[in-house]
Design a protein around this motif. Sequence first.
Motif, PDB file in Angstrom:
ATOM      1  N   LYS A 390      36.374  10.479 -31.058  1.00 15.40           N
ATOM      2  CA  LYS A 390      36.215  11.318 -29.875  1.00 15.40           C
ATOM      3  C   LYS A 390      36.497  10.541 -28.592  1.00 15.40           C
ATOM      4  CE  LYS A 390      32.926  14.436 -32.092  1.00 15.40           C
ATOM      5  NZ  LYS A 390      31.607  15.082 -32.041  1.00 15.40           N
ATOM      6  N   GLN A 391      37.565   9.747 -28.685  1.00 16.36           N
ATOM      7  CA  GLN A 391      37.971   8.925 -27.555  1.00 16.36           C
ATOM      8  C   GLN A 391      39.381   9.309 -27.093  1.00 16.36           C
ATOM      9  OE1 GLN A 391      37.535   4.992 -29.372  1.00 16.36           O
ATOM     10  NE2 GLN A 391      35.728   4.600 -28.094  1.00 16.36           N
ATOM     11  N   VAL A 392      39.808   8.657 -26.019  1.00 18.97           N
ATOM     12  CA  VAL A 392      41.176   8.783 -25.524  1.00 18.97           C
ATOM     13  C   VAL A 392      41.566   7.430 -24.936  1.00 18.97           C
ATOM     14  CG1 VAL A 392      40.368   9.667 -23.285  1.00 18.97           C
ATOM     15  CG2 VAL A 392      42.735  10.038 -23.972  1.00 18.97           C
ATOM     16  N   THR A 393      42.798   7.021 -25.187  1.00 21.84           N
ATOM     17  CA  THR A 393      43.314   5.792 -24.573  1.00 21.84           C
ATOM     18  C   THR A 393      44.000   6.158 -23.267  1.00 21.84           C
ATOM     19  OG1 THR A 393      43.637   4.696 -26.706  1.00 21.84           O
ATOM     20  CG2 THR A 393      44.889   3.849 -24.831  1.00 21.84           C
ATOM     21  N   VAL A 394      43.523   5.589 -22.169  1.00 19.51           N
ATOM     22  CA  VAL A 394      44.063   5.882 -20.835  1.00 19.51           C
ATOM     23  C   VAL A 394      44.945   4.723 -20.407  1.00 19.51           C
ATOM     24  CG1 VAL A 394      43.499   6.383 -18.443  1.00 19.51           C
ATOM     25  CG2 VAL A 394      42.000   7.208 -20.276  1.00 19.51           C
ATOM     26  N   LYS A 395      46.230   5.011 -20.180  1.00 21.84           N
ATOM     27  CA  LYS A 395      47.159   3.975 -19.732  1.00 21.84           C
ATOM     28  C   LYS A 395      47.571   4.260 -18.298  1.00 21.84           C
ATOM     29  CE  LYS A 395      51.469   1.548 -20.616  1.00 21.84           C
ATOM     30  NZ  LYS A 395      52.565   1.256 -21.549  1.00 21.84           N
ATOM     31  N   ASN A 396      47.328   3.283 -17.427  1.00 19.94           N
ATOM     32  CA  ASN A 396      47.769   3.366 -16.038  1.00 19.94           C
ATOM     33  C   ASN A 396      49.263   3.052 -15.994  1.00 19.94           C
ATOM     34  OD1 ASN A 396      48.419   2.675 -13.297  1.00 19.94           O
ATOM     35  ND2 ASN A 396      46.225   2.508 -12.890  1.00 19.94           N
ATOM     36  N   MET A 397      50.076   4.030 -15.625  1.00 13.40           N
ATOM     37  CA  MET A 397      51.524   3.859 -15.675  1.00 13.40           C
ATOM     38  C   MET A 397      52.065   2.990 -14.549  1.00 13.40           C
ATOM     39  SD  MET A 397      52.428   5.378 -18.415  1.00 13.40           S
ATOM     40  CE  MET A 397      54.192   5.742 -18.326  1.00 13.40           C
ATOM     41  N   VAL A 398      51.216   2.706 -13.561  1.00 11.92           N
ATOM     42  CA  VAL A 398      51.636   1.833 -12.458  1.00 11.92           C
ATOM     43  C   VAL A 398      51.373   0.375 -12.807  1.00 11.92           C
ATOM     44  CG1 VAL A 398      51.310   1.259 -10.017  1.00 11.92           C
ATOM     45  CG2 VAL A 398      51.225   3.656 -10.773  1.00 11.92           C
ATOM     46  N   THR A 399      50.151   0.080 -13.322  1.00 13.14           N
ATOM     47  CA  THR A 399      49.781  -1.305 -13.613  1.00 13.14           C
ATOM     48  C   THR A 399      50.017  -1.690 -15.070  1.00 13.14           C
ATOM     49  OG1 THR A 399      47.500  -0.736 -14.174  1.00 13.14           O
ATOM     50  CG2 THR A 399      47.999  -1.137 -11.841  1.00 13.14           C
ATOM     51  N   GLY A 400      50.095  -0.669 -15.925  1.00 11.78           N
ATOM     52  CA  GLY A 400      50.258  -0.936 -17.350  1.00 11.78           C
ATOM     53  C   GLY A 400      48.941  -1.177 -18.071  1.00 11.78           C
ATOM     54  N   ALA A 401      47.824  -1.202 -17.328  1.00 11.80           N
ATOM     55  CA  ALA A 401      46.506  -1.462 -17.949  1.00 11.80           C
ATOM     56  C   ALA A 401      46.088  -0.285 -18.826  1.00 11.80           C
ATOM     57  CB  ALA A 401      45.469  -1.697 -16.855  1.00 11.80           C
ATOM     58  N   GLU A 402      45.427  -0.609 -19.956  1.00  6.21           N
ATOM     59  CA  GLU A 402      44.945   0.415 -20.880  1.00  6.21           C
ATOM     60  C   GLU A 402      43.457   0.220 -21.125  1.00  6.21           C
ATOM     61  OE1 GLU A 402      46.921   0.714 -24.598  1.00  6.21           O
ATOM     62  OE2 GLU A 402      48.935   0.788 -23.740  1.00  6.21           O
ATOM     63  N   GLU A 403      42.755   1.323 -21.342  1.00  6.44           N
ATOM     64  CA  GLU A 403      41.362   1.245 -21.777  1.00  6.44           C
ATOM     65  C   GLU A 403      41.007   2.498 -22.563  1.00  6.44           C
ATOM     66  OE1 GLU A 403      38.152   1.916 -18.865  1.00  6.44           O
ATOM     67  OE2 GLU A 403      39.739   1.931 -17.333  1.00  6.44           O
ATOM     68  N   LYS A 404      40.086   2.316 -23.512  1.00  2.70           N
ATOM     69  CA  LYS A 404      39.593   3.452 -24.295  1.00  2.70           C
ATOM     70  C   LYS A 404      38.289   3.949 -23.686  1.00  2.70           C
ATOM     71  CE  LYS A 404      41.343   3.022 -29.022  1.00  2.70           C
ATOM     72  NZ  LYS A 404      42.455   2.064 -28.837  1.00  2.70           N
ATOM     73  N   MET A 405      38.098   5.276 -23.726  1.00  3.98           N
ATOM     74  CA  MET A 405      36.846   5.855 -23.247  1.00  3.98           C
ATOM     75  C   MET A 405      36.575   7.126 -24.026  1.00  3.98           C
ATOM     76  SD  MET A 405      37.921   7.455 -19.559  1.00  3.98           S
ATOM     77  CE  MET A 405      38.525   5.847 -19.012  1.00  3.98           C
ATOM     78  N   LEU A 406      35.334   7.565 -23.973  1.00  7.53           N
ATOM     79  CA  LEU A 406      34.976   8.823 -24.610  1.00  7.53           C
ATOM     80  C   LEU A 406      35.665   9.982 -23.880  1.00  7.53           C
ATOM     81  CD1 LEU A 406      31.148   8.249 -25.221  1.00  7.53           C
ATOM     82  CD2 LEU A 406      32.977   8.257 -26.945  1.00  7.53           C
ATOM     83  N   GLN A 407      36.054  10.983 -24.631  1.00 10.45           N
ATOM     84  CA  GLN A 407      36.734  12.130 -24.029  1.00 10.45           C
ATOM     85  C   GLN A 407      35.853  12.833 -22.999  1.00 10.45           C
ATOM     86  OE1 GLN A 407      38.008  14.518 -27.370  1.00 10.45           O
ATOM     87  NE2 GLN A 407      39.010  12.769 -28.343  1.00 10.45           N
ATOM     88  N   VAL A 408      34.541  12.851 -23.205  1.00  7.83           N
ATOM     89  CA  VAL A 408      33.639  13.543 -22.276  1.00  7.83           C
ATOM     90  C   VAL A 408      33.543  12.812 -20.937  1.00  7.83           C
ATOM     91  CG1 VAL A 408      32.289  14.636 -24.085  1.00  7.83           C
ATOM     92  CG2 VAL A 408      31.630  12.357 -23.250  1.00  7.83           C
ATOM     93  N   GLU A 409      33.980  11.547 -20.884  1.00  8.47           N
ATOM     94  CA  GLU A 409      33.923  10.774 -19.646  1.00  8.47           C
ATOM     95  C   GLU A 409      35.245  10.813 -18.875  1.00  8.47           C
ATOM     96  OE1 GLU A 409      32.862   6.878 -20.911  1.00  8.47           O
ATOM     97  OE2 GLU A 409      30.760   7.379 -21.319  1.00  8.47           O
ATOM     98  N   LEU A 410      36.271  11.431 -19.464  1.00  2.68           N
ATOM     99  CA  LEU A 410      37.619  11.354 -18.905  1.00  2.68           C
ATOM    100  C   LEU A 410      37.720  12.017 -17.528  1.00  2.68           C
ATOM    101  CD1 LEU A 410      40.568  10.549 -19.266  1.00  2.68           C
ATOM    102  CD2 LEU A 410      40.963  12.716 -20.429  1.00  2.68           C
ATOM    103  N   VAL A 411      37.175  13.212 -17.365  1.00  4.10           N
ATOM    104  CA  VAL A 411      37.305  13.926 -16.096  1.00  4.10           C
ATOM    105  C   VAL A 411      36.689  13.118 -14.963  1.00  4.10           C
ATOM    106  CG1 VAL A 411      36.533  15.952 -14.798  1.00  4.10           C
ATOM    107  CG2 VAL A 411      37.470  16.222 -17.095  1.00  4.10           C
ATOM    108  N   ARG A 412      35.487  12.596 -15.188  1.00  5.46           N
ATOM    109  CA  ARG A 412      34.826  11.815 -14.149  1.00  5.46           C
ATOM    110  C   ARG A 412      35.668  10.583 -13.786  1.00  5.46           C
ATOM    111  NH1 ARG A 412      28.971   9.225 -15.200  1.00  5.46           N
ATOM    112  NH2 ARG A 412      30.246   8.217 -16.796  1.00  5.46           N
ATOM    113  N   PHE A 413      36.257   9.926 -14.793  1.00  2.00           N
ATOM    114  CA  PHE A 413      37.086   8.744 -14.538  1.00  2.00           C
ATOM    115  C   PHE A 413      38.315   9.127 -13.692  1.00  2.00           C
ATOM    116  CE2 PHE A 413      40.854   6.286 -15.709  1.00  2.00           C
ATOM    117  CZ  PHE A 413      40.463   5.012 -15.347  1.00  2.00           C
ATOM    118  N   LEU A 414      39.004  10.207 -14.089  1.00  2.00           N
ATOM    119  CA  LEU A 414      40.232  10.581 -13.379  1.00  2.00           C
ATOM    120  C   LEU A 414      39.947  11.053 -11.951  1.00  2.00           C
ATOM    121  CD1 LEU A 414      42.139  12.447 -16.245  1.00  2.00           C
ATOM    122  CD2 LEU A 414      42.500  10.106 -15.426  1.00  2.00           C
ATOM    123  N   LYS A 415      38.850  11.740 -11.785  1.00  2.00           N
ATOM    124  CA  LYS A 415      38.496  12.203 -10.442  1.00  2.00           C
ATOM    125  C   LYS A 415      38.008  11.058  -9.568  1.00  2.00           C
ATOM    126  CE  LYS A 415      37.647  17.141 -10.630  1.00  2.00           C
ATOM    127  NZ  LYS A 415      38.349  17.447  -9.378  1.00  2.00           N
ATOM    128  N   GLY A 416      37.470  10.016 -10.193  1.00  2.00           N
ATOM    129  CA  GLY A 416      36.971   8.878  -9.437  1.00  2.00           C
ATOM    130  C   GLY A 416      38.064   7.973  -8.968  1.00  2.00           C
TER     131      GLY A 416
END
Length: 416
Positions: A390-416
């Motif tokens: 129940k995770q998602v890998t988030v890749k920043n297309m500008v920096t290339g950095a990747e991190e895994k997080m729970l899907q339920v935390e994704l909206v808060r991360f993207l809005k932040g």
Amino acid sequence: MITKVKGTQDFLDLTLFDFVIDQINQHLKVHHFTSIATPILESTELFKRSLGTYTDVVNKEMFTINTGPEGESICLRPEVTAPIMRAFMEHNIQHTPWKVFTWGPMFRYERPQKGRYRQFHQVSIEIIGAQSIAHDVQLLTLLDRFFRQTLKMNNFALLINFLGCPADRQIFNEKLRIFLNGVEDKICPNCRERKEKNILRVFDCKVETCKEIYRLAPHTTQHLCQTCSVEWQTLQDALQLLSITFAVAPTLVRGLDYYTKTVFEFVSDNLGAQNAFCAGGRYDPLFEQLGGKEPLPSLGAAIGIERLLLLLEPLKDQLPLPQLPALHVIVPMGPEQQMLALLLADELYAHNLCTQVLLDGASMKSMMRTANKLGAQFCLILGSEEQQNKQVTVKNMVTGAEEKMLQVELVRFLKG
């Protein structure tokens, strides 16, 4: 292949178009104008009465539809001042001045050229029931401020003239006819016809020899009654007081039958021969021409959107155009993750996060390449491991950095 009709155009990027319309809406509403809409289809008789039987618009340029052997003749509107006056009369509007505006497509069958199309777009600004010449000053100031301050334009000029009241115009027409009789053998055949049918339109002639002759023609402002003379001087003095730069153009007449008193054009040398991108004036007789009991003091202006866009294109970098929202591309690594990707996208849409799901990628590499071309800020990768945890890998297309997080935390991360 079937192509678009001659004289029409496809807008494949409406960013600048939408920006201009949005700014006009805001500007006019600050000045307490109300947005309205009238039909694209109108009775042909409406324009015969308002524009005049002997104008090019009525004679040559209208797209008409006959509804039967003895039926009503209707047409695609060539302009919208007359329809707005029709609406004012038909709905028995009582409060004046009635300050309204509308925008949309107009249709004229004329030779396509730079900034001129057979289907084109205009903003029409109308003040119906406007007695004082101060309304003319206010309208010209409103337009000048919009072009100069809101749109950051400096590549234009305001031309004005004064036609006087109908009585003045009748006297001037006779003076002009005497002048034209003396040069009839030197003017073009078109002008000789206009002399008999719609004499003021000789000043619209584009033939250089005619234009040179008309420099010596009498001026409308030389034949004004006392009241119109005072109004003409008041108009010029008020514009100077408000720091509106203008030039008097004695041959500017706006040859449609309904114009009286103030006429004007905003012009730019960057547009070629057809150099006006906004024009208008007073049309006090229009109410009576459409069936009213007496003239009703009114004035308005039309802005040609296509011509305005031509002038704004080089200035785009100076304008606060809306920025596209950050794009989040969801990449399901296999068919098994596609439904999860749609569920995740639905959650992001609910929080107004711009999102696209890649459902047809042949490989992870090709989908990442596609995301890059789309300008994605983040790629949200869903593989079997992410699905199980129940995770998602988030890749920043500008920096290339990747991190895994729970899907339920994704909206808060993207809005932040």
